[in-house]
Design an enzyme around this catalytic site. Structure first.
Site, mmCIF file in Angstrom:
data_model
loop_
_atom_site.group_PDB
_atom_site.id
_atom_site.type_symbol
_atom_site.label_atom_id
_atom_site.label_comp_id
_atom_site.label_asym_id
_atom_site.label_seq_id
_atom_site.Cartn_x
_atom_site.Cartn_y
_atom_site.Cartn_z
ATOM 1 C CG ASP A 26 -7.270 16.618 -15.021
ATOM 2 O OD1 ASP A 26 -6.223 16.276 -15.902
ATOM 3 O OD2 ASP A 26 -8.386 16.367 -14.661
ATOM 4 N NE ARG A 37 -3.261 0.067 3.027
ATOM 5 C CZ ARG A 37 -2.071 0.202 4.540
ATOM 6 N NH1 ARG A 37 -1.177 0.955 5.155
ATOM 7 N NH2 ARG A 37 -2.755 -0.432 4.762
ATOM 8 C CE LYS A 94 -9.972 8.725 -18.320
ATOM 9 N NZ LYS A 94 -10.614 8.113 -18.636
ATOM 10 C CE1 TYR A 108 -15.576 11.784 -16.421
ATOM 11 C CE2 TYR A 108 -14.391 11.872 -14.871
ATOM 12 C CZ TYR A 108 -15.113 11.386 -15.486
ATOM 13 O OH TYR A 108 -15.346 10.589 -15.334
HETATM 14 O O1 P1T Z 1 -11.604 8.018 -14.327
HETATM 15 P P1 P1T Z 1 -9.861 8.584 -13.664
HETATM 16 O O2 P1T Z 1 -9.001 7.666 -14.942
HETATM 17 O O3 P1T Z 1 -10.678 8.625 -12.415
HETATM 18 O O4 P1T Z 1 -9.612 10.460 -14.649
HETATM 19 C C1 P1T Z 1 -10.982 10.860 -14.169
HETATM 20 C C2 P1T Z 1 -10.873 11.768 -14.810
HETATM 21 C C3 P1T Z 1 -10.106 12.839 -14.543
HETATM 22 N N1 P1T Z 1 -9.587 13.952 -15.601
HETATM 23 C C4 P1T Z 1 -9.604 13.863 -16.905
HETATM 24 C C5 P1T Z 1 -9.426 15.278 -17.756
HETATM 25 C C6 P1T Z 1 -10.401 13.296 -17.351
HETATM 26 O O5 P1T Z 1 -10.943 12.858 -18.066
HETATM 27 C C7 P1T Z 1 -11.067 11.957 -16.310
HETATM 28 C C8 P1T Z 1 -11.965 10.985 -17.299
HETATM 29 N N2 P1T Z 1 -12.687 11.242 -18.250
HETATM 30 C C9 P1T Z 1 -13.730 10.269 -18.852
HETATM 31 C C10 P1T Z 1 -13.773 9.191 -18.085
HETATM 32 C C11 P1T Z 1 -14.537 10.746 -20.257
HETATM 33 O O6 P1T Z 1 -14.734 10.312 -20.726
HETATM 34 O O7 P1T Z 1 -14.231 12.137 -20.317
#
Ligand code: P1T
Length: 381
Positions: A173, A50, A198, A102
């Site tokens: 971000d 962890r 992503k 998002y």
């Molecule tokens: O899905 P996750 O790994 O928890 O990430 C969240 C997140 C944070 N910041 C941005 C700019 C994002 O686009 C996302 C997640 N976005 C999608 C799942 C989407 O389809 O836009």
């Protein structure tokens, strides 16, 4: 290690040195929860997965280098990292946030953390407004640039300079650009975050998050929170991201090449009302995009003539593009933000920032672009 490696070398080599025990060229997956100690408290820097894991350490070294940062920390999702960051701030803090983020980030801020903080969602491309709000005092300003899904671009350096004067920390971000096209810390931001899910992983088979910073205090606080709360990334997911990241430079080039062709194609199409892509001259912040980013990325937003029904018909007809949430994988995805990724943003808030029912978001993959355009053409027909 040779100093000042270029990006395409760093993705392959930083944290990628051959295994000391065996010479294995690819990093081992340390699929272990715990580590033997020679005497109580005497160990090799690893006690429990962890808190630390050698496969994750390699990934964090690699990620730090890509954002020119001293420190990186990874988590089990992008939102897990955003949550850790919010846990770090004192109760009652004022938080400024871009008005187009998002949908999951918006939901996290307006539900889970709404009683702890005083959030204000503002247009961060209005610098008079930003300056006024910053001088009123805040703990942080949270930017997405380009935003999800409107692709608005905020001047990171300008906001960082203003924020410094008021003692406000700037969080960016950087998921949409990836570190290949944009490095917010170099422009004055305090912390950069990514959804590893992503572009960085790039193969739509891992959910993960990360932050990079040069501020030791921030890193230490987030590490302690990660260890205390527990959203650490697994050894296998860390390994998969290390595997995917090797091709980040070459993938981003192809995402951009394809997206540029698709954006130009859509802009000329009679059934398309408007296309938003930072690389188009028609983008409202195209000049800033050219200055602040070294490329324009793979995300395109466009508005179909005819509203919800026309959008729905089109989205049901695409064949190569998967109708799915997420972005940044090698495969092309397409989605309807109002119904899918941004459904948790109330309709009136969505519409005030321009997320209308005829808005479609494209994550351009790295397939042959002629096939992608042929698919869009038949679906638009
Ligand atoms: O899905 P996750 O790994 O928890 O990430 C969240 C997140 C944070 N910041 C941005 C700019 C994002 O686009 C996302 C997640 N976005 C999608 C799942 C989407 O389809 O836009």
């Amino acid at each position: 290690m040779i100093k000042d490696l270029k990006f395409a070398t760093k993705v392959i080599h930083v944290g990628g040195e051959p295994d000391k025990e065996t010479g294995a060229v690819m990093p081992p997956i340390y699929q272990t929860t715990t580590y033997a100690q020679t005497s109580p408290g005497k160990h090799k820097g690893y006690e429990y997965t962890r808190s630390h894991n050698p496969t994750r350490t390699r990934l964090e070294q690699n990620l730090a280098s890509l954002e020119n940062a001293k420190y990186a920390l990874t988590t089990s999702s992008g939102l897990a990292m955003t949550s850790l960051i919010m846990h770090m701030l004192p109760k009652g803090s004022k938080i400024l946030c871009g008005d187009d983020v998002y949908g999951g980030t918006y939901r996290l801020f307006t539900t889970v953390f709404q009683d702890k903080f005083d959030f204000e969602f503002i247009d961060t491309t209005n610098y008079e407004l930003v300056e006024r709000k910053l001088s009123d005092g805040a703990a942080m300003i949270w930017l997405e640039t380009p935003t999800n899904p409107i692709l608005k671009i905020t001047d990171i350096k300008r906001v960082s300079d203003l924020a410094k004067k008021s003692g406000v920390k700037v969080y960016v971000d950087n998921t949409f650009m990836s570190p290949y096209f944009q490095n917010p810390l170099d422009l004055g931001a305090d912390v950069v975050t990514h959804s590893l899910t992503k572009y960085i992983n790039g193969h739509s088979d891992v959910v993960g998050g990360a932050m990079m910073t040069n501020d030791k205090e921030t890193y230490d606080s987030l590490f302690t929170l990660q260890n205390s709360i527990g959203p650490s990334s697994s050894p296998f997911d860390s390994w998969l991201v290390l595997r995917g990241i090797k091709t980040l430079a070459i993938r981003m080039q192809k995402h951009q090449e394809n997206a540029t062709k698709i954006a130009n194609y859509l802009e000329k199409h009679e059934k398309v009302e408007k296309v938003v892509y930072p690389g188009l001259e028609s983008h409202p912040q195209h000049e800033l995009a050219k200055k602040q980013m070294s490329g324009f990325g793979g995300m395109i937003t466009f508005f179909i003539k005819g509203g919800l029904e026309a959008s729905r018909t089109f989205l049901e007809k695409v064949e190569l593009f998967a109708l799915a949430e997420s972005l940044g994988g090698v495969e092309s995805l397409i989605e309807h933000p109002a119904i899918m990724t941004h459904a948790s943003v109330p309709k009136e808030v969505r519409e005030s920032v321009g997320i209308t029912d005829n808005l479609v978001r494209v994550s351009t993959g790295i397939e042959d672009v002629d096939d992608l355009i042929a698919d869009l053409e038949q679906a638009l027909k």
